[in-house]
Write an enzyme that holds these catalytic residues in place. Structure first.
Site, PDB file in Angstrom:
ATOM      1  CB  CYS A 241      -3.602 -74.691  -6.984  1.00  0.00           C
ATOM      2  SG  CYS A 241      -3.085 -73.308  -6.424  1.00  0.00           S
TER       3      CYS A 241
ATOM      4  CB  ILE B 201       5.449 -64.021  -8.063  1.00  0.00           C
ATOM      5  CG1 ILE B 201       6.190 -63.270  -6.473  1.00  0.00           C
ATOM      6  CG2 ILE B 201       6.514 -63.758  -8.852  1.00  0.00           C
ATOM      7  CD1 ILE B 201       5.710 -62.556  -6.248  1.00  0.00           C
ATOM      8  CG  HIS B 202       0.941 -67.418 -10.313  1.00  0.00           C
ATOM      9  ND1 HIS B 202       2.042 -68.244  -9.891  1.00  0.00           N
ATOM     10  CD2 HIS B 202      -0.189 -66.092  -9.779  1.00  0.00           C
ATOM     11  CE1 HIS B 202       0.720 -68.338  -8.746  1.00  0.00           C
ATOM     12  NE2 HIS B 202      -0.144 -67.249  -8.516  1.00  0.00           N
TER      13      HIS B 202
ATOM     14  CD  GLU C 135     -16.060 -75.146  -5.518  1.00  0.00           C
ATOM     15  OE1 GLU C 135     -16.978 -75.876  -6.307  1.00  0.00           O
ATOM     16  OE2 GLU C 135     -14.675 -75.156  -6.112  1.00  0.00           O
TER      17      GLU C 135
END
EC number: 2.1.1.192
Length: 373
Positions: free
Chosen positions: A344, A223-224, A94
């Site tokens: 996202c 990072i998250h 995609e």
């Protein structure tokens, strides 16, 4: 059996010039050809009017210009377009086009699926199939540019920015991503500024060092989580390259980069009551203390079967304010294309199901082959 033709979309300028030398031609002819391909979107050698007929015939005999095809597309109410791009053998990736007032960004995939297994990402649920070739990476830009419309009389292109944030981890396909990005940056390729080409990584540190030695592009880092304990769960590659090792690699990269203007973009997905508390905001700010950065807070985009929820606006606002108290620049990303699963973390969709069916078919074929042997 006839010899397989060379797909010219697989060649950066160095490789293109080597091919032309092999054909007995001068380097500037390779530059002319690249301009026809990437500035004007031409794939028929006969249309390349400043290349002599004999050379056009040589090229047609040995080479081709083949980009992957668009299988289908969906357009969001906000103008975002999600493309399913067919890359052969029943496989698709995609690619997402995001128009804005001052730019037009294409989010490009680097792999069919992804091996990193980030627990909040839809693509991870697909599993990993294979790396994309150079022509399949740059071909996404070329094909979507055709869809949107090359201005063949002026050479103006409809895409101003490229982000390597689609399906896959770009640094796990470095052998193809580097020449593909070189074509994006090349004056005879897509001719994009290095500040308009962004690579996003979850932290494959040795490959990040190799990238820094080869190219200078904008860097975004996933990072998250503010600590290793949580990041081990959300981004499992952290078990191999923990945060301090990743941050050291980031600092090495931006120290030799002009594209990043001295700081990196930190991506932080906002997961409700998982990584979005005030305490975790303080922890993140302290973590990034020695790494110049701006922070991009990304509201989580749910997908079917996801174990996570999106943080509320009030929690995102509180988190953002804490970071700003430490002097950090914070941007809350505007969600684009979520009504067509193009936001996202949502890339995979129907492609996941088709890829799993293909993998099952291959496994069955292999079992049959083993039995027969």
């Amino acid at each position: 059996m006839s010899e397989k033709k060379i797909n010219l979309l697989d060649l950066d300028r160095k490789a293109m010039r080597a091919l032309f030398a092999d054909l007995g031609e001068k380097p500037f002819r390779a530059d002319q050809l690249m301009k026809w391909i990437y500035h004007f979107g031409v794939s028929d050698f006969e249309e390349m009017t400043n290349i002599n007929k004999v050379l056009r015939q040589k090229l047609a005999a040995r080479c081709e210009i083949v980009a992957p095809e668009i299988s289908s597309f969906q357009k969001s109410t906000d103008g975002t377009i999600k493309f399913a791009i067919h890359v052969g053998e029943g496989q698709e990736v995609e690619t997402v086009y995001i128009p804005e007032d001052d730019r037009a960004t294409l989010c490009v995939s680097s792999q069919v699926g992804c091996a990193l297994e980030c627990t909040f990402c839809s693509t991870a649920q697909q599993g990993f199939n294979r790396n994309l070739t150079v022509s399949e990476i740059v071909g996404q830009i070329w094909r979507v540019s055709h869809f949107l419309g090359f201005a063949k009389d002026t050479g103006d292109r409809p895409i101003t920015n490229v982000v390597m944030m689609g399906m896959g981890e770009p640094l796990l396909n470095l052998a193809n991503v580097i020449p593909a990005m070189d074509i994006m940056l090349d004056d005879f390729g897509f001719s994009l500024s290095k500040r308009r080409v962004t690579l996003s990584t979850s932290g494959v540190v040795p490959a990040l060092d190799k990238l820094g030695d080869a190219l200078d592009v904008a860097l975004a880092v996933s990072i998250h989580a503010p600590n290793d304990e949580l990041r081990d769960i959300l981004v499992p590659v952290n078990k191999k390259y923990p945060l301090q090792e990743f941050l050291a690699g980031i600092r090495r990269y931006i120290a030799k980069s002009n594209a990043n203007r001295g700081r990196v973009t930190v991506e932080y997905v906002m997961l409700d009551h998982i990584n979005d508390s005030t305490e975790q905001a303080h922890e993140l700010a302290k973590l990034m203390e020695d790494t110049p950065c701006k922070v991009n807070l990304i509201p989580f985009n749910p997908y079917p079967g996801s174990p996570y929820g999106r943080s509320s606006n009030s929690r995102i606002d509180r988190f953002s304010k804490v970071l700003m108290e430490y002097g950090l620049t914070v941007i809350v990303r505007k969600t684009r294309g979520d009504d067509i699963d193009a936001a996202c973390g949502q890339l995979a969709g129907d492609i996941r199901d088709r890829t799993k069916r293909l993998a099952k078919k291959r496994m069955q074929e292999n079992q049959i082959s083993v039995t027969m042997n």
